[in-house]
Enzyme design. Structure first.
Site, short mmCIF file in Angstrom:
data_model
loop_
_atom_site.label_atom_id
_atom_site.label_comp_id
_atom_site.label_asym_id
_atom_site.label_seq_id
_atom_site.Cartn_x
_atom_site.Cartn_y
_atom_site.Cartn_z
N HIS A 1 -10.73 7.42 6.85
CA HIS A 1 -12.12 6.59 6.90
C HIS A 1 -12.74 7.10 7.88
O HIS A 1 -12.34 7.67 8.90
CB HIS A 1 -11.75 5.22 7.14
CG HIS A 1 -10.78 4.46 6.11
ND1 HIS A 1 -11.34 3.90 4.79
CD2 HIS A 1 -9.76 4.03 6.21
CE1 HIS A 1 -10.52 3.56 4.20
NE2 HIS A 1 -9.47 3.35 4.84
N ASP B 1 0.70 8.83 3.18
CA ASP B 1 -0.08 7.71 2.54
C ASP B 1 -1.49 7.96 3.31
O ASP B 1 -2.29 7.34 3.77
CB ASP B 1 0.20 6.30 3.00
CG ASP B 1 -0.61 5.25 2.19
OD1 ASP B 1 -1.33 5.47 1.44
OD2 ASP B 1 -0.66 4.05 2.76
N HIS C 1 5.69 3.10 0.80
CA HIS C 1 5.73 2.78 2.25
C HIS C 1 6.29 1.38 2.61
O HIS C 1 5.59 0.45 3.10
CB HIS C 1 4.19 2.87 2.32
CG HIS C 1 3.25 1.90 1.72
ND1 HIS C 1 3.41 0.80 0.85
CD2 HIS C 1 1.91 2.33 1.30
CE1 HIS C 1 2.21 0.76 0.12
NE2 HIS C 1 1.48 1.30 0.38
#
Length: 447
Positions: free
Chosen positions: A316, A312, A238
């Site tokens: 949450h 990635d 990333h």
């Protein structure tokens, strides 16, 4: 029930070309590719795709599916289900679960979970720590994707910060070492400065100032210097800054590179201007940075200094994300929408479909030596995605499949849609319907 399938009238995107033709799938492999295939059998599913694209299934080299231990956010079943809806047929999952994947025993426990629950093909990274070199040396590189080191802290607190340990790991393994690069000392100093000014309620747009360009570049450049010194096979996850792209080369073919780089969809799609509207929903580590950084990442991707596109994916709950800055976790869900976001960039003239396939399908297969996946070739596993490039749809709560129930792309209308996904020859997704077929297999590696 398994059925053989004939895909007719496809625009097949593979190895830098678009070829019109048919694809015959028998059992779990691509049996034949030709301009026109006829099969006389009642027991065959014929899908006329009427000139739509067929891509190899995307291989996502960096996801966090949260199992075990963090399954209120997502699990291997829920997130792999979202992945196949997004055209991702294989994933490599990260070790910062609870417990962490830092022993061979815990690694095999994750493989057992995936064998029972994954809709997509799967492998896992083994996690390096300051004190588990003995376990790292037990890992069989033919059966595991690679090694992951967090050289900057993130969810799960797996920070590896002892320089002697890092050098020893780099010197001791032939596996691909994938690294999260952010300099912890720089981040801590920046955070202290902003906490003094704002307390815990730091504005989200300060995130790229705290997890800054300097923090990324210091860590990436050190890791690359060490890889050159030790001869380690290094993959930098990333990239988020234009400055870091200068550290990578496009002078040799990917198969011969010792040092490679990845960019994630969110760093290509968002910039710091989006914090005002999206807030913590685009809070990632490393941070989304300036529009200039984004432009430079695109440039490096297209000129082959950056080798791979990944997600990635890191879900949450909204309850967690809606906290103040210091309590809101970094990360967001992406596997269902990444490929369509890239197709949107294609419609905008930023990238060709051939280049999307190269970076998201072929190159992860080359980089990790994945056996017989990532291409549309006779004898390869039939992991295929059919894309209608002119069939708009809008991302909303009713069609989001992530367990966490939200997306940073919510409200976006994509021009393209995925109509079908095949995993190991089995139709697993068809026009917004996930077929309850868990066809995923453990990835193997030609090493």
């Amino acid at each position: 029930m398994k059925r053989n399938t004939l895909i007719k009238n496809a625009r097949i995107v593979n190895e830098g070309k678009i070829v019109e033709g048919d694809i015959l799938i028998e059992d779990n492999i691509i049996k034949e590719i030709d301009t026109s295939i006829s099969v006389k059998s009642a027991d065959i599913l014929v899908i006329d795709v009427e000139g739509n694209y067929v891509f190899p299934g995307m291989i996502d080299d960096q996801v966090h599916f949260r199992e075990p231990g963090l399954t209120h956010k997502g699990n291997i079943e829920s997130e792999s289900r979202a992945a196949i809806a997004g055209g991702i047929t294989s994933f490599i999952e990260m070790p910062n679960t609870n417990p962490q994947t830092t022993t061979v025993e815990k690694l095999e426990e994750k493989f057992a979970i995936a064998a029972n629950s994954s809709y997509a093909n799967y492998s896992f990274m083994f996690g390096g720590t300051n004190d588990n070199l003995d376990e790292i040396l037990k890992v069989d590189p033919k059966t595991v994707a690679g090694l992951k080191l967090f050289l900057g802290s993130s969810t799960g607190n797996m920070l590896v910060d002892d320089p002697k340990v890092i050098e020893k790991i780099f010197s001791s393994t032939d596996m691909v070492i994938s690294v999260h690069c952010e300099d912890e000392a720089t981040i801590k100093a920046n955070l202290a400065k902003y906490k003094e000014e704002y307390g815990d309620d730091i504005p989200m747009e300060m995130h790229p100032k705290i997890r800054s360009e300097e923090a990324c570049y210091i860590s990436s450049s050190k890791a690359i210097e060490l890889a050159k010194k030790t001869g380690a096979r290094l993959h930098v996850f990333h990239l988020s800054t234009g400055k870091e792209t200068s550290l990578f080369s496009n002078k040799i073919p990917l198969k011969d590179k010792k040092i490679t780089a990845e960019v994630c969809v969110h760093h290509l799609m968002f910039s710091e201007e989006d914090y005002a509207k999206k807030g913590s929903h685009i809070k990632w580590n490393p941070a989304v940075k300036t529009s200039k950084d984004r432009d430079q990442l695109w440039k490096a991707l297209l000129d082959d200094r950056i080798d791979v596109i990944a997600t990635d994916h890191a879900p949450h709950t909204l309850e967690e994300k809606n906290n103040k800055y210091t309590s809101a976790p970094s990360g967001g869900p992406l596997v269902q929408h990444a490929l369509m976001a890239l197709m949107e960039a294609h419609h905008q003239g930023k990238i060709s479909v051939e280049k999307i396939v190269e970076k998201a399908c072929h190159n992860p297969a080359i980089l990790f030596n994945v056996e017989k996946r990532g291409y549309i070739k006779e004898g390869y596993f039939a992991d295929l995605v059919i894309i209608d490039p002119q069939s708009p749809w809008t991302v909303n709560k009713s069609n989001i499949l992530y367990k966490c129930g939200w997306s940073p792309f919510e409200g976006n209308t994509f021009k393209s849609r995925i109509t079908h996904t095949f995993v190991n020859g089995q139709l697993v997704y068809n026009n917004f319907n996930v077929l309850e077929v868990k066809a995923g297999q453990r990835l193997t590696f030609d090493r």
